[in-house]
Design a protein around this motif. Structure first.
Motif, PDB file in Angstrom:
ATOM      1  N   GLN A 127      13.972 -14.593  -6.405  1.00 25.10           N
ATOM      2  CA  GLN A 127      15.120 -13.628  -6.255  1.00 25.10           C
ATOM      3  C   GLN A 127      15.954 -14.419  -5.131  1.00 25.10           C
ATOM      4  OE1 GLN A 127      14.297  -9.651  -5.844  1.00 25.10           O
ATOM      5  NE2 GLN A 127      16.634  -8.781  -5.760  1.00 25.10           N
ATOM      6  N   THR A 128      15.118 -14.633  -4.050  1.00 28.68           N
ATOM      7  CA  THR A 128      16.099 -15.211  -2.885  1.00 28.68           C
ATOM      8  C   THR A 128      16.546 -16.640  -3.211  1.00 28.68           C
ATOM      9  OG1 THR A 128      14.164 -14.107  -1.454  1.00 28.68           O
ATOM     10  CG2 THR A 128      15.760 -16.072  -0.480  1.00 28.68           C
ATOM     11  N   GLN A 129      15.821 -17.418  -3.840  1.00 29.61           N
ATOM     12  CA  GLN A 129      16.527 -18.745  -4.516  1.00 29.61           C
ATOM     13  C   GLN A 129      17.624 -18.389  -5.099  1.00 29.61           C
ATOM     14  OE1 GLN A 129      15.331 -21.507  -3.395  1.00 29.61           O
ATOM     15  NE2 GLN A 129      17.086 -22.554  -4.096  1.00 29.61           N
ATOM     16  N   GLU A 130      17.734 -17.417  -6.248  1.00 32.46           N
ATOM     17  CA  GLU A 130      19.099 -17.218  -6.686  1.00 32.46           C
ATOM     18  C   GLU A 130      20.019 -16.784  -5.894  1.00 32.46           C
ATOM     19  OE1 GLU A 130      17.832 -14.226  -9.794  1.00 32.46           O
ATOM     20  OE2 GLU A 130      16.566 -15.750 -10.920  1.00 32.46           O
ATOM     21  N   GLN A 131      19.603 -15.891  -5.016  1.00 28.21           N
ATOM     22  CA  GLN A 131      20.790 -15.558  -3.961  1.00 28.21           C
ATOM     23  C   GLN A 131      21.284 -16.533  -3.202  1.00 28.21           C
ATOM     24  OE1 GLN A 131      18.968 -12.259  -1.874  1.00 28.21           O
ATOM     25  NE2 GLN A 131      18.895 -10.640  -3.584  1.00 28.21           N
ATOM     26  N   LEU A 132      20.260 -17.154  -2.878  1.00 27.85           N
ATOM     27  CA  LEU A 132      20.757 -18.485  -1.977  1.00 27.85           C
ATOM     28  C   LEU A 132      21.685 -19.523  -2.825  1.00 27.85           C
ATOM     29  CD1 LEU A 132      20.431 -20.142   0.712  1.00 27.85           C
ATOM     30  CD2 LEU A 132      18.496 -21.088  -0.146  1.00 27.85           C
ATOM     31  N   ASP A 133      21.193 -19.578  -3.999  1.00 28.14           N
ATOM     32  CA  ASP A 133      22.136 -20.348  -4.763  1.00 28.14           C
ATOM     33  C   ASP A 133      23.451 -20.156  -4.986  1.00 28.14           C
ATOM     34  OD1 ASP A 133      19.961 -22.387  -4.976  1.00 28.14           O
ATOM     35  OD2 ASP A 133      19.419 -21.656  -7.027  1.00 28.14           O
ATOM     36  N   MET A 134      23.498 -18.743  -5.247  1.00 29.73           N
ATOM     37  CA  MET A 134      24.797 -17.787  -5.428  1.00 29.73           C
ATOM     38  C   MET A 134      25.326 -17.947  -4.020  1.00 29.73           C
ATOM     39  SD  MET A 134      23.749 -14.575  -7.568  1.00 29.73           S
ATOM     40  CE  MET A 134      25.263 -13.809  -7.454  1.00 29.73           C
ATOM     41  N   ALA A 135      24.680 -17.841  -2.840  1.00 27.74           N
ATOM     42  CA  ALA A 135      25.588 -17.861  -1.573  1.00 27.74           C
ATOM     43  C   ALA A 135      26.039 -19.157  -1.325  1.00 27.74           C
ATOM     44  CB  ALA A 135      24.626 -17.347  -0.590  1.00 27.74           C
ATOM     45  N   ARG A 136      25.076 -20.257  -1.781  1.00 26.50           N
ATOM     46  CA  ARG A 136      25.672 -21.511  -1.731  1.00 26.50           C
ATOM     47  C   ARG A 136      26.805 -22.102  -2.229  1.00 26.50           C
ATOM     48  NH1 ARG A 136      20.684 -25.335  -2.648  1.00 26.50           N
ATOM     49  NH2 ARG A 136      20.277 -24.277  -0.574  1.00 26.50           N
ATOM     50  N   SER A 137      26.598 -21.701  -3.635  1.00 25.48           N
ATOM     51  CA  SER A 137      28.106 -21.847  -4.689  1.00 25.48           C
ATOM     52  C   SER A 137      29.042 -21.069  -4.019  1.00 25.48           C
ATOM     53  CB  SER A 137      27.529 -21.310  -5.894  1.00 25.48           C
ATOM     54  OG  SER A 137      28.733 -21.601  -6.776  1.00 25.48           O
ATOM     55  N   GLN A 138      28.893 -19.776  -3.359  1.00 26.79           N
ATOM     56  CA  GLN A 138      30.007 -19.060  -3.120  1.00 26.79           C
ATOM     57  C   GLN A 138      30.581 -19.892  -1.699  1.00 26.79           C
ATOM     58  OE1 GLN A 138      31.561 -16.731  -4.380  1.00 26.79           O
ATOM     59  NE2 GLN A 138      33.080 -16.774  -2.814  1.00 26.79           N
ATOM     60  N   VAL A 140      30.376 -22.973  -1.006  1.00 28.62           N
ATOM     61  CA  VAL A 140      31.003 -24.316  -1.354  1.00 28.62           C
ATOM     62  C   VAL A 140      32.338 -24.207  -1.889  1.00 28.62           C
ATOM     63  CG1 VAL A 140      30.943 -26.077  -2.766  1.00 28.62           C
ATOM     64  CG2 VAL A 140      29.100 -25.550  -1.889  1.00 28.62           C
ATOM     65  N   LYS A 141      32.453 -22.846  -2.745  1.00 28.85           N
ATOM     66  CA  LYS A 141      34.010 -22.521  -2.922  1.00 28.85           C
ATOM     67  C   LYS A 141      34.775 -22.115  -1.694  1.00 28.85           C
ATOM     68  CE  LYS A 141      32.647 -20.974  -7.524  1.00 28.85           C
ATOM     69  NZ  LYS A 141      32.313 -19.667  -8.310  1.00 28.85           N
ATOM     70  N   ASP A 142      34.046 -21.259  -0.919  1.00 29.01           N
ATOM     71  CA  ASP A 142      34.851 -20.668   0.366  1.00 29.01           C
ATOM     72  C   ASP A 142      35.055 -22.019   1.281  1.00 29.01           C
ATOM     73  OD1 ASP A 142      34.390 -18.275  -0.616  1.00 29.01           O
ATOM     74  OD2 ASP A 142      32.703 -17.626   0.576  1.00 29.01           O
ATOM     75  N   GLN A 143      34.246 -22.993   1.149  1.00 28.86           N
ATOM     76  CA  GLN A 143      34.421 -24.204   2.185  1.00 28.86           C
ATOM     77  C   GLN A 143      35.777 -24.844   1.403  1.00 28.86           C
ATOM     78  OE1 GLN A 143      33.521 -25.051   4.996  1.00 28.86           O
ATOM     79  NE2 GLN A 143      34.912 -26.864   5.034  1.00 28.86           N
ATOM     80  N   LYS A 144      35.617 -24.881   0.148  1.00 31.35           N
ATOM     81  CA  LYS A 144      36.977 -25.764  -0.499  1.00 31.35           C
ATOM     82  C   LYS A 144      38.252 -24.987  -0.193  1.00 31.35           C
ATOM     83  CE  LYS A 144      34.484 -27.897  -4.416  1.00 31.35           C
ATOM     84  NZ  LYS A 144      34.617 -27.978  -5.839  1.00 31.35           N
ATOM     85  N   GLY A 246      20.466 -34.678  -3.088  1.00 30.89           N
ATOM     86  CA  GLY A 246      20.122 -33.998  -4.339  1.00 30.89           C
ATOM     87  C   GLY A 246      21.130 -33.105  -4.654  1.00 30.89           C
ATOM     88  N   ASP A 247      20.719 -31.924  -4.851  1.00 28.84           N
ATOM     89  CA  ASP A 247      21.691 -30.762  -5.467  1.00 28.84           C
ATOM     90  C   ASP A 247      21.967 -29.731  -4.125  1.00 28.84           C
ATOM     91  OD1 ASP A 247      21.936 -31.736  -7.731  1.00 28.84           O
ATOM     92  OD2 ASP A 247      20.335 -30.513  -8.763  1.00 28.84           O
ATOM     93  N   ARG A 248      21.142 -30.114  -3.244  1.00 31.47           N
ATOM     94  CA  ARG A 248      21.300 -29.371  -2.096  1.00 31.47           C
ATOM     95  C   ARG A 248      22.511 -29.473  -0.960  1.00 31.47           C
ATOM     96  NH1 ARG A 248      15.837 -29.161   1.393  1.00 31.47           N
ATOM     97  NH2 ARG A 248      15.281 -28.336  -0.737  1.00 31.47           N
ATOM     98  N   PHE A 249      23.245 -28.465  -0.522  1.00 30.74           N
ATOM     99  CA  PHE A 249      24.489 -28.872   0.439  1.00 30.74           C
ATOM    100  C   PHE A 249      23.831 -28.589   1.878  1.00 30.74           C
ATOM    101  CE2 PHE A 249      27.467 -26.807   3.167  1.00 30.74           C
ATOM    102  CZ  PHE A 249      28.358 -27.733   3.047  1.00 30.74           C
ATOM    103  N   LEU A 250      24.060 -29.726   2.660  1.00 27.51           N
ATOM    104  CA  LEU A 250      23.595 -29.588   3.852  1.00 27.51           C
ATOM    105  C   LEU A 250      24.577 -29.190   4.947  1.00 27.51           C
ATOM    106  CD1 LEU A 250      21.508 -33.024   3.689  1.00 27.51           C
ATOM    107  CD2 LEU A 250      20.541 -30.653   3.373  1.00 27.51           C
ATOM    108  N   CYS A 251      25.606 -29.926   5.114  1.00 25.65           N
ATOM    109  CA  CYS A 251      26.460 -29.586   6.088  1.00 25.65           C
ATOM    110  C   CYS A 251      27.851 -30.177   5.520  1.00 25.65           C
ATOM    111  CB  CYS A 251      26.106 -30.013   7.496  1.00 25.65           C
ATOM    112  SG  CYS A 251      25.831 -31.809   7.679  1.00 25.65           S
ATOM    113  N   ASP A 252      28.745 -30.375   6.544  1.00 26.57           N
ATOM    114  CA  ASP A 252      30.117 -30.949   6.457  1.00 26.57           C
ATOM    115  C   ASP A 252      30.390 -31.881   7.615  1.00 26.57           C
ATOM    116  OD1 ASP A 252      30.946 -29.963   3.904  1.00 26.57           O
ATOM    117  OD2 ASP A 252      32.197 -28.538   4.779  1.00 26.57           O
TER     118      ASP A 252
END
Length: 284
Positions: A127-138, A140-144, A246-252
Motif C-alpha cells: 500500500q505504501t509503495q502504491e502511495q509512493l508511486d502515486m506520489a512520485r508520479s504526481q 513528476v507531474k508537479d515538477q513538469k 531504472g524507473d525510480r526518480f532520484l532528483c533534478d
C-alpha cells in the motif's frame, strides 16, 4: 549173560560215546573261546588307544569351550554395559526430544505470529509503495508543471525587465527633451537615452519542445553533479535534468556550468542521492 547185564553194557557204551562227544565238543569250543579271547583282547587294546585319543581330544575341546565361555561371558558383560549406556542415552534423548518439541511448538507459535506480521507488513508495504508511486508520479507531474511555470515566470520577469528598461529610457528621453525645450525654447533634436534598450535578455533555458537530451552522472561532489553531456549536445545554463535509476526518480539537476562535452549543476527536489552511472534526461 543176563538181560540186565546187557542193558548195562549197552548203556555204558552209549555213555562212553556221549562222553567222547562231549570231550570233543569241549576241546573244539575251548579253541574257539581262546581265539575269541585273543581277538577281544586285541580289540580292547585298540579301543583303549582310541579312548585315550578321544580323551585328549575331549580335554582340548573342553579347554576351548572354557575359553570360549569366558570370552562370551566377557562380551555379554560388555554388551550389558553397552545396553545400560544406550538405555541411559535413550532416556536422555527422549528428554531432549520433549524439550525440543516444546521449543518447536513455542517457535511455531512465534513463527505463526511472525508470518502474520510479515504479511501485514507486506500489505502495508504494498500500500505504501502504491502511495509512493502515486506520489512520485504526481511529483513528476508537479515538477513538469513547476518547470513550465518557472520557465514562464522567467519569461515574464525578462519581459518586465525589458519593459522597465524601456520605461526608464523613455523617462530619460522625456526629461532630456523637457530640459532642452526649457533652455532653448526650440524643438529638441533626437536624444540618445542613457539607458539602452534591453533586447538581449532571455528567460531560463529549457530543452526545445520534443527533444530529449540524455546523459549519465559521471561525478558527484556533495551538492554539485557533473553530467556527461555539454554544449555540443545542446545543453545550456539553467537547463533542468531529471536523474533516474531504472524507473525510480532520484532528483533534478539545474545546470550552472556548461563545457563542450560535459556540464555541472546543483541538486533540486532531492528524493534520493544520485550516484555515478545514474541516468540524466531532460524529459521523464
Amino acid at each position: 549173560m543176563s538181560i540186565l547185564t546187557k542193558i548195562l553194557a549197552v548203556l555204558l557204551s552209549l555213555f562212553s560215546l556221549l562222553l567222547a562227544g562231549m570231550v570233543v565238543t569241549f576241546v573244539g569250543n575251548a579253541n574257539n573261546y581262546k581265539q575269541s579271547y585273543e581277538e577281544a583282547k586285541n580289540l580292547s587294546v585298540v579301543l583303549q588307544a582310541e579312548l585315550a585319543t578321544k580323551d585328549e581330544q575331549y580335554n582340548v575341546q573342553v579347554n576351548k569351550c572354557t575359553e570360549l565361555k569366558k570370552q562370551l561371558q566377557l562380551e555379554l558383560q560388555n554388551t550389558e554395559a553397552d545396553k545400560n549406556q544406550m538405555a541411559s542415552d535413550l532416556r536422555k534423548a527422549e528428554r531432549l526430544a520433549l524439550q525440543y518439541q516444546s521449543q518447536a511448538d513455542s517457535w511455531k507459535g512465534v513463527m505463526t505470529g511472525f508470518e502474520q506480521s510479515v504479511r501485514n507488513l507486506q500489505a502495508s508495504l504494498s500500500q505504501t509503495q502504491e502511495q509512493l508511486d502515486m506520489a512520485r508520479s504526481q511529483g513528476v507531474k508537479d515538477q513538469k508543471e513547476l518547470n513550465q511555470i518557472t520557465a514562464d515566470l522567467y519569461e515574464k520577469i525578462v519581459q518586465l525587465q525589458s519593459l522597465d528598461a524601456e520605461r526608464r529610457r523613455l523617462l530619460e528621453q522625456k526629461k532630456e527633451l523637457e530640459s532642452l525645450m526649457a533652455t532653448n525654447g526650440s524643438p529638441a533634436k533626437e536624444i540618445v537615452p542613457i539607458t539602452p534598450l534591453n533586447r538581449t535578455a532571455s528567460p531560463a533555458t529549457t530543452a526545445p519542445a520534443g527533444t530529449d537530451v540524455k546523459g549519465l552522472v559521471i561525478e558527484v561532489q556533495q551538492n554539485l553533479i557533473t553530467l556527461s553531456v555539454g554544449s555540443a549536445d545542446g545543453v545550456k545554463e539553467k537547463m533542468v535534468f531529471h536523474i533516474t535509476r531504472g524507473d525510480r526518480f532520484l532528483c533534478d539537476v539545474v545546470v550552472t556550468n556548461v563545457d563542450i562535452n560535459r556540464c555541472a549543476g546543483v541538486l533540486d527536489l532531492v528524493q534520493q542521492s544520485p550516484q555515478v552511472g545514474d541516468t540524466a534526461s531532460t524529459q521523464l
